[in-house]
Design an enzyme around this catalytic site. Structure first.
Site, PDB file in Angstrom:
ATOM      1  N   CYS A 141       0.448  -1.603   0.372  1.00 56.96           N
ATOM      2  CA  CYS A 141       0.152  -0.295  -0.092  1.00 56.96           C
ATOM      3  C   CYS A 141       0.985   0.995  -0.400  1.00 56.96           C
ATOM      4  O   CYS A 141       1.478   1.823  -0.989  1.00 56.96           O
ATOM      5  CB  CYS A 141      -1.110   0.339   1.743  1.00 56.96           C
ATOM      6  SG  CYS A 141      -2.092   0.975   1.265  1.00 56.96           S
TER       7      CYS A 141
ATOM      8  N   HIS B 137      -2.911  -5.079   1.166  1.00 63.13           N
ATOM      9  CA  HIS B 137      -2.764  -6.061   1.986  1.00 63.13           C
ATOM     10  C   HIS B 137      -2.642  -7.376   2.160  1.00 63.13           C
ATOM     11  O   HIS B 137      -3.746  -7.814   3.195  1.00 63.13           O
ATOM     12  CB  HIS B 137      -3.898  -5.534   3.417  1.00 63.13           C
ATOM     13  CG  HIS B 137      -3.334  -4.213   3.185  1.00 63.13           C
ATOM     14  ND1 HIS B 137      -2.206  -3.048   3.971  1.00 63.13           N
ATOM     15  CD2 HIS B 137      -4.639  -2.711   2.621  1.00 63.13           C
ATOM     16  CE1 HIS B 137      -2.505  -1.987   3.767  1.00 63.13           C
ATOM     17  NE2 HIS B 137      -3.609  -1.668   2.999  1.00 63.13           N
TER      18      HIS B 137
ATOM     19  N   GLU C  40      -0.819  -9.273   4.718  1.00 57.91           N
ATOM     20  CA  GLU C  40      -0.901  -9.529   6.105  1.00 57.91           C
ATOM     21  C   GLU C  40      -2.735  -8.789   6.822  1.00 57.91           C
ATOM     22  O   GLU C  40      -2.382  -9.501   7.470  1.00 57.91           O
ATOM     23  CB  GLU C  40      -0.267  -8.167   6.529  1.00 57.91           C
ATOM     24  CG  GLU C  40      -0.199  -6.149   6.833  1.00 57.91           C
ATOM     25  CD  GLU C  40      -0.899  -6.249   5.323  1.00 57.91           C
ATOM     26  OE1 GLU C  40      -1.004  -4.610   5.370  1.00 57.91           O
ATOM     27  OE2 GLU C  40      -0.249  -6.297   4.441  1.00 57.91           O
TER      28      GLU C  40
END
Length: 222
Positions: free
Chosen positions: A86, A194, A196
């Site tokens: 990002c 994302h 994660e």
């Protein structure tokens, strides 16, 4: 294995990224933007999402000039692995470690939802746990995720198999539906989604965990 996760004023996904790395067995050290060197023994640098320096000037533009990014550029130049997510992708483009630019979303709105992606390349340390054509669900959360690149640059990305992920349903106007790109040596990955945030079933899915596990396996095998 050891990961360094950078922290800028305005970063808000640094701890999330640390969780992603830890899910694959990495030891994680957080590194403040004013540091001039990376910790010893680092295997990968993670540049997190957020709004570094409040996104003034351009997203990632000020962070790209921070002292630690000089060390990251040197690390990447020596063949080190770097993951920018990002805002981290924006920083990598601003430092020219990756080609292209990230602009305001085509719809001029902040987009925040799980987004279907297509794996476009499975020949990098980050993606070789996937297969080409895999559809995965990874959250996005951005206002300036519209990836643009000129014709020559796009041709190079395609011919060199450097488009890592594409959007199945383009949420932001990115050229060629691009969601993530690789460096020429395939050791630097920038992506707007994302991964994660997709490493735990309790958070909605684990499709992102494959990325971190792939990198861990590549480092162990090296």
């Amino acid at each position: 294995m050891k990961a360094a996760v950078l922290v800028f004023p305005g970063s808000n996904c640094d701890r999330d990224l640390a969780v992603g790395f830890r899910s694959a067995g990495f030891e994680v050290e957080m590194v403040w933007h004013k540091e001039t060197a990376l910790p010893a023994g680092i295997d990968v640098v993670g540049i997190p999402g957020g709004f570094s320096y409040g996104d003034y000037l351009r997203c990632g533009a000020i962070a790209a000039q921070s002292p630690i990014m000089r060390a990251v550029a040197d690390f990447a130049g020596q063949g080190g692995h770097v993951l920018g997510v990002c805002n981290g992708f924006q920083v990598l483009c601003e430092t020219r470690l990756l080609p292209g630019v990230l602009m305001r979303n085509g719809g001029i709105k902040f987009v925040c939802r799980a987004e279907p992606l297509v794996v476009a390349s499975a020949t990098s340390p980050f993606t070789d746990g996937y297969s080409i054509g895999d559809r995965i669900a990874v959250p996005v959360a951005h206002h300036d995720g519209n990836y643009q690149i000129d014709d020559e640059g796009l041709s190079a990305l395609r011919s060199e198999d450097r488009i890592a992920f594409t959007y199945a349903d383009n949420p932001n106007g990115s050229r060629a539906d691009i969601a993530g790109v690789l460096s020429a040596n395939r050791r630097v990955l920038g992506m707007m989604p994302h991964p994660e945030r997709a490493v735990d079933v309790a958070h909605g899915g684990t499709d992102g965990s494959v990325l971190f596990a792939s990198l861990a396996a590549a480092l162990v095998a090296a």
